[in-house]
Design a protein around this motif. Sequence first.
Motif, PDB file in Angstrom:
ATOM      1  N   TYR A 193      -2.028  10.523   4.634  1.00 50.52           N
ATOM      2  CA  TYR A 193      -3.149   9.644   4.259  1.00 50.52           C
ATOM      3  C   TYR A 193      -4.246  10.431   3.546  1.00 50.52           C
ATOM      4  N   TYR A 194      -4.521  11.645   4.021  1.00 55.40           N
ATOM      5  CA  TYR A 194      -5.585  12.416   3.371  1.00 55.40           C
ATOM      6  C   TYR A 194      -5.176  12.817   1.953  1.00 55.40           C
ATOM      7  N   TYR A 195      -3.958  13.365   1.808  1.00 57.52           N
ATOM      8  CA  TYR A 195      -3.556  13.818   0.471  1.00 57.52           C
ATOM      9  C   TYR A 195      -3.452  12.646  -0.499  1.00 57.52           C
ATOM     10  N   ARG A 196      -3.058  11.469   0.032  1.00 56.49           N
ATOM     11  CA  ARG A 196      -3.021  10.297  -0.837  1.00 56.49           C
ATOM     12  C   ARG A 196      -4.410  10.038  -1.405  1.00 56.49           C
ATOM     13  N   LYS A 197      -5.390  10.050  -0.510  1.00 53.31           N
ATOM     14  CA  LYS A 197      -6.767   9.852  -0.983  1.00 53.31           C
ATOM     15  C   LYS A 197      -7.125  10.926  -2.021  1.00 53.31           C
ATOM     16  N   ALA A 198      -6.723  12.159  -1.705  1.00 47.66           N
ATOM     17  CA  ALA A 198      -7.096  13.276  -2.580  1.00 47.66           C
ATOM     18  C   ALA A 198      -6.506  13.114  -3.974  1.00 47.66           C
TER      19      ALA A 198
ATOM     20  N   TYR B  67      -5.108  10.356  -5.352  1.00 46.89           N
ATOM     21  CA  TYR B  67      -5.514   9.110  -6.009  1.00 46.89           C
ATOM     22  C   TYR B  67      -6.869   9.312  -6.684  1.00 46.89           C
ATOM     23  N   ARG B  68      -7.752   9.976  -5.969  1.00 50.45           N
ATOM     24  CA  ARG B  68      -9.101  10.167  -6.511  1.00 50.45           C
ATOM     25  C   ARG B  68      -9.130  11.208  -7.630  1.00 50.45           C
TER      26      ARG B  68
ATOM     27  N   CYS C 126     -16.895   7.441  -4.582  1.00 48.27           N
ATOM     28  CA  CYS C 126     -17.510   6.171  -4.212  1.00 48.27           C
ATOM     29  C   CYS C 126     -18.566   5.779  -5.250  1.00 48.27           C
TER      30      CYS C 126
ATOM     31  N   ASP D 168     -13.335   2.910 -11.264  1.00 43.92           N
ATOM     32  CA  ASP D 168     -11.921   3.261 -11.307  1.00 43.92           C
ATOM     33  C   ASP D 168     -11.548   3.505 -12.767  1.00 43.92           C
TER      34      ASP D 168
ATOM     35  N   GLU E 268      -0.506  -0.105  -2.679  1.00 40.01           N
ATOM     36  CA  GLU E 268       0.753   0.615  -2.454  1.00 40.01           C
ATOM     37  C   GLU E 268       1.864  -0.401  -2.235  1.00 40.01           C
TER      38      GLU E 268
ATOM     39  N   GLN F  61      -8.779  16.400   7.165  1.00 41.57           N
ATOM     40  CA  GLN F  61      -8.913  17.008   5.835  1.00 41.57           C
ATOM     41  C   GLN F  61      -9.047  18.525   5.948  1.00 41.57           C
TER      42      GLN F  61
END
Length: 285
Positions: A119-124, A126-127, A136, A140, A156, A254
């Motif tokens: 979940y953390y790396y996905r956020k990383a 994606y951003r 934030c 996009d 997803e 993280q």
Amino acid sequence: MTVVEQAPSTPRPVPVRIGGPRGGPPLSTVLRKDNWRLQPALTVLGLLGFIGYATWAALRNGDFYAGNVGRDYLSPFYSPCLTHSCATNGYAWSDWSWWRVSPAFLILVFPGAFRATCYYYRKAYYRSFWMSPPACAVPDAGSTKPSGIRTKYTGETRLPLILNNVHRYTWYFAVVFAGILTWDAIAAFRFSGSVGVGVGTLIFVVNAAFIWAYTLGCHACRHLCGGGVKKLSEAPIRHWFWKNISNGLNAHHQLWAWCSLFSIIFTDLYTYLVASGTITDPKIF
Ligand code: FES
């Protein structure tokens, strides 16, 4: 602390919904005064650096075990040792002579899948890589395009991102690998027929600790401990695990993700330097 000034002319945020437009205000109206580009830029550097190093380490296919200089140090990129090329060093879990390329490729697919779907790396990524969104209260990247597949928010729900849902299953493999790296840390106390502690021993122990902190702090592990329980007060053991994993590990997921990533690199690099004779591993006692 991030400062977002509210002004009467601030565009209303676009609600996020599957199939809806990608959100965020126009870049020209972003009101953030802090350097919001820094974190995604550092993330790109860190992840590309790791991918570059891991590729070099996997293709190196040599100097991953320091048995030649009397140390049982085995690089985490090559652990467990499964192939013929490992067996020649006298430290192997198997002896697959049919495997002709670097044994690291047999290993990396499992922790690689675990981290890529985390979940953390996905956020990383994606951003940072897709800027979706990069931070934030900024737009996009897809919302600024006049047309194209990224103008719609699909979450997803489609290939390839839907594959990220396998994350909870990759966790079981990650636990096995954490156990193997723990065994390697114990083996690092073996010094040609005796027991001792070298600088490398400490590096291996710290690496195993970081790997466990990252693996047990996984959201899937947290759910395994406390998920599906209607009243935690009636399941005190599960409550204890859920509470401690949530507060101690998951809350800093993280941090553990980055610590374990760098410790893997450092452990491999140290093993390589010792095994290749570039440096001598100092024995502490
Ligand atoms: S959420 Fe990050 S390892 Fe599972």
